[in-house]
Scaffold this motif. Structure first.
Motif, mmCIF file in Angstrom:
data_model
loop_
_atom_site.group_PDB
_atom_site.id
_atom_site.type_symbol
_atom_site.label_atom_id
_atom_site.label_comp_id
_atom_site.label_asym_id
_atom_site.label_seq_id
_atom_site.Cartn_x
_atom_site.Cartn_y
_atom_site.Cartn_z
ATOM 1 N N ASP A 492 0.899 -1.227 -0.158
ATOM 2 C CA ASP A 492 0.034 -0.055 -0.094
ATOM 3 C C ASP A 492 0.784 1.276 -0.092
ATOM 4 O O ASP A 492 1.475 1.765 1.042
ATOM 5 C CB ASP A 492 -0.947 -0.051 1.151
ATOM 6 N N GLU A 493 1.143 2.001 -1.196
ATOM 7 C CA GLU A 493 1.676 3.016 -1.276
ATOM 8 C C GLU A 493 1.293 4.408 -0.671
ATOM 9 O O GLU A 493 1.816 5.303 -0.270
ATOM 10 C CB GLU A 493 2.081 3.488 -2.537
ATOM 11 N N ALA A 494 -0.316 4.234 -0.288
ATOM 12 C CA ALA A 494 -0.974 5.434 0.458
ATOM 13 C C ALA A 494 -0.430 5.657 1.773
ATOM 14 O O ALA A 494 -0.561 6.711 2.240
ATOM 15 C CB ALA A 494 -2.245 5.041 0.256
ATOM 16 N N LYS A 495 0.255 4.725 2.279
ATOM 17 C CA LYS A 495 0.759 5.184 3.665
ATOM 18 C C LYS A 495 1.573 6.152 3.730
ATOM 19 O O LYS A 495 2.018 6.832 4.763
ATOM 20 C CB LYS A 495 1.533 3.716 4.177
ATOM 21 N N LEU A 496 2.435 6.396 2.491
ATOM 22 C CA LEU A 496 3.604 7.391 2.763
ATOM 23 C C LEU A 496 3.125 8.683 1.480
ATOM 24 O O LEU A 496 2.923 8.467 0.490
ATOM 25 C CB LEU A 496 5.010 6.915 2.212
ATOM 26 N N SER A 497 3.560 9.751 1.769
ATOM 27 C CA SER A 497 3.305 10.898 0.874
ATOM 28 C C SER A 497 4.466 11.076 0.267
ATOM 29 O O SER A 497 5.689 10.505 0.745
ATOM 30 C CB SER A 497 3.076 12.200 1.763
ATOM 31 N N ASP A 498 4.451 11.819 -0.660
ATOM 32 C CA ASP A 498 6.053 12.204 -1.404
ATOM 33 C C ASP A 498 7.143 12.774 -0.615
ATOM 34 O O ASP A 498 8.136 12.538 -0.539
ATOM 35 C CB ASP A 498 5.591 12.956 -2.442
ATOM 36 N N ASN A 499 6.498 13.711 0.425
ATOM 37 C CA ASN A 499 7.622 14.311 1.428
ATOM 38 C C ASN A 499 8.061 13.381 2.305
ATOM 39 O O ASN A 499 9.194 13.345 2.539
ATOM 40 C CB ASN A 499 6.812 15.424 2.151
ATOM 41 N N ASP A 500 7.202 12.371 2.669
ATOM 42 C CA ASP A 500 8.023 11.553 3.650
ATOM 43 C C ASP A 500 9.078 10.442 2.975
ATOM 44 O O ASP A 500 9.990 10.326 3.411
ATOM 45 C CB ASP A 500 6.962 10.368 3.963
ATOM 46 N N ILE A 501 8.600 10.202 1.531
ATOM 47 C CA ILE A 501 9.734 9.374 1.213
ATOM 48 C C ILE A 501 11.026 10.195 0.761
ATOM 49 O O ILE A 501 12.211 9.825 1.016
ATOM 50 C CB ILE A 501 8.969 8.871 -0.383
ATOM 51 N N GLN A 502 10.723 11.636 0.231
ATOM 52 C CA GLN A 502 12.120 12.343 -0.037
ATOM 53 C C GLN A 502 12.653 12.640 1.506
ATOM 54 O O GLN A 502 14.157 12.608 1.159
ATOM 55 C CB GLN A 502 11.573 13.734 -0.575
ATOM 56 N N ARG A 503 12.100 12.934 2.633
ATOM 57 C CA ARG A 503 13.070 12.870 3.764
ATOM 58 C C ARG A 503 14.042 11.605 4.042
ATOM 59 O O ARG A 503 14.912 11.896 4.365
ATOM 60 C CB ARG A 503 11.998 12.956 4.808
ATOM 61 N N TYR A 504 13.287 10.611 3.483
ATOM 62 C CA TYR A 504 14.326 9.264 3.775
ATOM 63 C C TYR A 504 15.534 9.488 2.868
ATOM 64 O O TYR A 504 16.672 9.300 3.238
ATOM 65 C CB TYR A 504 13.589 8.241 3.394
ATOM 66 N N HIS A 505 15.301 9.783 1.781
ATOM 67 C CA HIS A 505 16.568 10.307 0.838
ATOM 68 C C HIS A 505 17.510 11.199 1.284
ATOM 69 O O HIS A 505 18.737 10.970 1.249
ATOM 70 C CB HIS A 505 15.716 10.697 -0.641
ATOM 71 N N ASP A 506 17.026 12.486 1.732
ATOM 72 C CA ASP A 506 17.799 13.404 2.278
ATOM 73 C C ASP A 506 18.525 13.017 3.435
ATOM 74 O O ASP A 506 19.684 13.517 3.716
ATOM 75 C CB ASP A 506 16.789 14.689 2.602
ATOM 76 N N THR A 507 17.848 12.079 4.329
ATOM 77 C CA THR A 507 18.548 11.879 5.481
ATOM 78 C C THR A 507 19.617 10.799 5.272
ATOM 79 O O THR A 507 20.826 10.955 5.804
ATOM 80 C CB THR A 507 17.589 10.948 6.329
ATOM 81 N N TYR A 508 19.508 9.975 4.474
ATOM 82 C CA TYR A 508 20.449 8.903 4.216
ATOM 83 C C TYR A 508 21.507 9.367 3.109
ATOM 84 O O TYR A 508 22.762 8.852 2.996
ATOM 85 C CB TYR A 508 20.050 7.541 3.700
ATOM 86 N N ARG A 509 21.062 10.396 2.408
ATOM 87 C CA ARG A 509 22.171 11.085 1.192
ATOM 88 C C ARG A 509 23.362 11.260 1.984
ATOM 89 O O ARG A 509 24.506 11.105 1.175
ATOM 90 C CB ARG A 509 21.492 12.185 0.566
ATOM 91 N N GLU A 510 23.499 11.841 3.165
ATOM 92 C CA GLU A 510 24.549 12.339 3.860
ATOM 93 C C GLU A 510 25.490 11.340 4.234
ATOM 94 O O GLU A 510 26.834 11.256 4.306
ATOM 95 C CB GLU A 510 24.190 12.936 5.111
ATOM 96 N N ARG A 511 24.836 9.895 4.037
ATOM 97 C CA ARG A 511 25.900 8.719 4.390
ATOM 98 C C ARG A 511 26.068 7.840 3.156
ATOM 99 O O ARG A 511 26.630 6.705 3.268
ATOM 100 C CB ARG A 511 25.095 7.908 5.562
ATOM 101 N N MET A 512 26.049 8.373 1.974
ATOM 102 C CA MET A 512 26.127 7.676 0.773
ATOM 103 C C MET A 512 27.699 7.334 0.554
ATOM 104 O O MET A 512 27.770 6.150 0.017
ATOM 105 C CB MET A 512 25.450 8.470 -0.533
ATOM 106 N N ASP A 513 28.320 8.174 0.950
ATOM 107 C CA ASP A 513 29.670 8.029 0.953
ATOM 108 C C ASP A 513 30.175 6.523 1.534
ATOM 109 O O ASP A 513 31.098 5.949 1.410
ATOM 110 C CB ASP A 513 30.872 8.927 1.302
ATOM 111 N N GLU A 514 29.637 6.272 2.835
ATOM 112 C CA GLU A 514 29.881 4.879 3.325
ATOM 113 C C GLU A 514 29.630 3.821 2.583
ATOM 114 O O GLU A 514 30.467 3.185 2.415
ATOM 115 C CB GLU A 514 28.858 4.918 4.569
#
Length: 580
Positions: A492-514
């Motif tokens: 069920d993709e309705a559980k998450l908004s686009d902003n919710d999904i983008q926050r995950y990306h932005d949070t872990y983007r800082e750790r992509m070098d790992e």
């Protein structure tokens, strides 16, 4: 063979060296990228900042090498790992040790030219099917550069092995599209049986080989002074024209496909490419037809006469037992396969395999050892992730009913050694290509790992065996990627908004070098894992009493073909043909 090679004891020693190194480092290779953030992989295994690891990896090829690896470093580390925490604290030590435990670092392989020189030094001068013409095939005219390089390099070795053993038959296991088989038959005049489990592959190989012979005849007509090849002779043909111009060798049966006008442009292009490839094809490897008038210029009487002549020639071929130089066969090969049941005319032969997947490479060596009619082997394996492993902890009892692909040697079997699927997957990575900038597609791996975090946080089925598949190539953004993946997983993709999904990306983007640094470490370990798998296969041959010579041989340029090592073996041989 007079060439100096390592003994069984020396190979066992090298295996133990690599095994000891991997016993410390294999956890890195077995860490799954998908679980990189959910299992906090970086913190578990690495005690260094990612920038330091990336800097050391980038400079690794330029660092001053020590004469030999040390099991224990100056800081009391083992291959760069702290004995207490089991975390990496000295990346330079790890990289030096990794280089020392590759096949080049161990120095346990022969160069292709060294093997050829030795085989030719046995008084067997290579006589290819084109020797009398003074010309050679140019396979790069109808193959890509990688396949052309592989086929030319390997076929010369196989031809030398066949001449050394005084045999004319070759069994190409996992022959696929038949490129190697066709080249061995057309260039070297060998009787090749191409065995593949896919009927689509074998039929395609048969058709391709028929076209190569056909266009080679057209070229030979040109070479013999009959003028430029008529365009009509390289056009797609109708069923009627196929019968009229049927110059197939021997008694092979090939389905005739009707001419499709919509495919004319592509077919003509393919035909012209094939003609270019055959600019120096052998006049000894096949029949050369008499000069022919294009079918479009024949009278009805001449057409009927030609058709009758072709049918009569086919009947003669069947009656006198003549056969094609290349015979594609469809069969699923295992270590227990009885070759004489699928090849009724089998004599002593060389068994070969070019990039045989998974267990097929191991079974090729088992068959070579077990079948007296197989006098030599040249096997290049691939797809290590598809190997079955006998001693995996999670292995079920019923899986032990059939032979596993790894380990083969008694030396590693006695130690119940296993690598693990993720480590074998890592062994497929190409260090040489990454080193010259052909790097890993990091963004797609990053997307998948962050998706796994989302699945863990919001969906109870995140451990589902369902696969996301190739979603990344179709997406425009991380949000689009997640949406598509959730639909693929039927969540069920309705559980998450686009902003919710983008926050995950932005949070872990800082750790992509790992993730980037960790994957570069996996790439650095890849040739060590591959080396152990290949040393195991070599050791298996050296354990056999009926194998007189065995070696790992680098056949290909690793930049063009990363799986570049062949396992080569010869049975005990007294210089006489073993089949009269």
């Amino acid at each position: 063979m007079t060439l100096s090679t390592y003994s069984l004891g020396e190979i066992q020693q090298r295996i133990n060296e690599v095994r000891r190194f991997l016993s410390v480092t294999l956890n890195i290779a077995n860490a799954h990228t998908v679980e990189f953030y959910t299992h906090d992989v970086w913190e578990r295994f690495i005690a260094l900042p990612p920038a330091e690891v990336l800097s050391a990896v980038a400079a690794g090829g330029d660092q001053q090498r020590e004469p030999a690896s040390r099991a224990t470093g100056e800081l009391g580390t083992t291959f760069g790992f702290c004995p207490d925490t089991k975390r990496l604290v000295d990346v330079c030590e790890l990289l030096r040790a990794a280089q020392d435990h590759t096949l080049p670092g161990l120095g346990v392989f022969l160069k292709r030219d060294e093997l050829l020189q030795e085989l030719r030094g046995m008084g067997m001068k290579l006589r290819s099917a084109v020797a009398q013409t003074g010309s050679a095939l140019e396979p790069d005219e109808f193959m890509n550069s990688k396949k052309s390089h592989e086929v030319q390099s390997m076929s010369e070795v196989v031809a030398c092995l066949a001449q050394h053993c005084r045999v004319k038959q070759v069994i190409d296991v996992g022959s696929g599209k038949g490129y190697l088989s066709s080249f061995l038959s057309l260039q070297h005049g060998l009787q090749v049986y191409g065995v593949d489990s896919s009927s689509t592959n074998t039929h395609g190989a048969q058709e391709r080989n028929r076209k190569l012979r056909k266009f080679s005849r057209a070229y030979q007509q040109h070479m013999r002074g009959n003028g430029k090849v008529e365009e009509e002779e390289i056009k797609p043909v109708t069923v009627e024209e196929e019968v009229l111009n049927d110059d197939r060798v021997g008694n092979e049966s090939v389905e005739v496909t009707a001419y499709n006008p919509s495919a004319e442009k592509q077919s003509k292009t393919d035909s012209e490419v094939e003609e270019l490839f055959l600019t120096s094809l052998s006049v000894d490897a096949m029949e050369i037809p008499n000069p022919r008038v294009p079918p479009t210029q024949l009278s009805p009487e001449e057409k009927e006469k030609r058709k009758r002549e072709n049918l009569e020639r086919k009947a003669r071929n069947r009656s006198d037992g003549s056969k094609a130089l290349f015979s594609p066969l469809t069969s699923f090969i295992t270590a227990e396969t009885e070759l004489r049941e699928i090849i009724t005319e089998l004599e002593d032969a060389v068994m070969v395999g070019l990039h045989t997947c998974g267990d097929l490479a191991s079974n090729t060596l088992r068959m070579f050892v077990a079948k007296p009619e197989l006098v030599a082997v040249c096997s290049v394996g691939c797809c290590y992730h598809l190997l079955s492993e006998e001693f995996l902890p999670e292995k079920q009892a019923e899986d032990l009913l059939s032979s596993c692909g790894f380990p083969l040697s008694q030396s590693l079997r006695d130690q119940s050694w296993f690598c693990g699927r993720n480590a074998r997957m890592s062994a497929c990575l190409a260090l040489e290509r990454v080193s010259v900038g052909q790097g890993i597609q990091m963004e797609s791996l990053f997307y998948r790992a962050v998706l796994h975090v989302i699945l863990r946080d919001h969906y109870s089925s995140f451990k589902s065996e369902k696969r996301v598949g190739n979603v990344y190539s179709k997406t425009k953004s991380f949000v689009d990627y997640v949406r598509r993946a959730l639909r693929r997983l039927e969540l069920d993709e309705a559980k998450l908004s686009d902003n919710d999904i983008q926050r995950y990306h932005d949070t872990y983007r800082e750790r992509m070098d790992e993730m980037h640094a960790f994957n570069m470490l996996k790439v650095s370990l890849a040739p060590c894992i591959e080396g152990l798998i290949l040393l195991d296969r070599l050791c298996f041959l050296k354990e056999q009493e009926n194998v007189s010579f065995s070696a790992l041989v680098q056949l290909f340029d690793p930049l063009l073909s990363p799986r570049c090592y062949a396992v080569v073996g010869l049975k005990s041989y007294d210089g006489r043909p073993t089949t009269q």
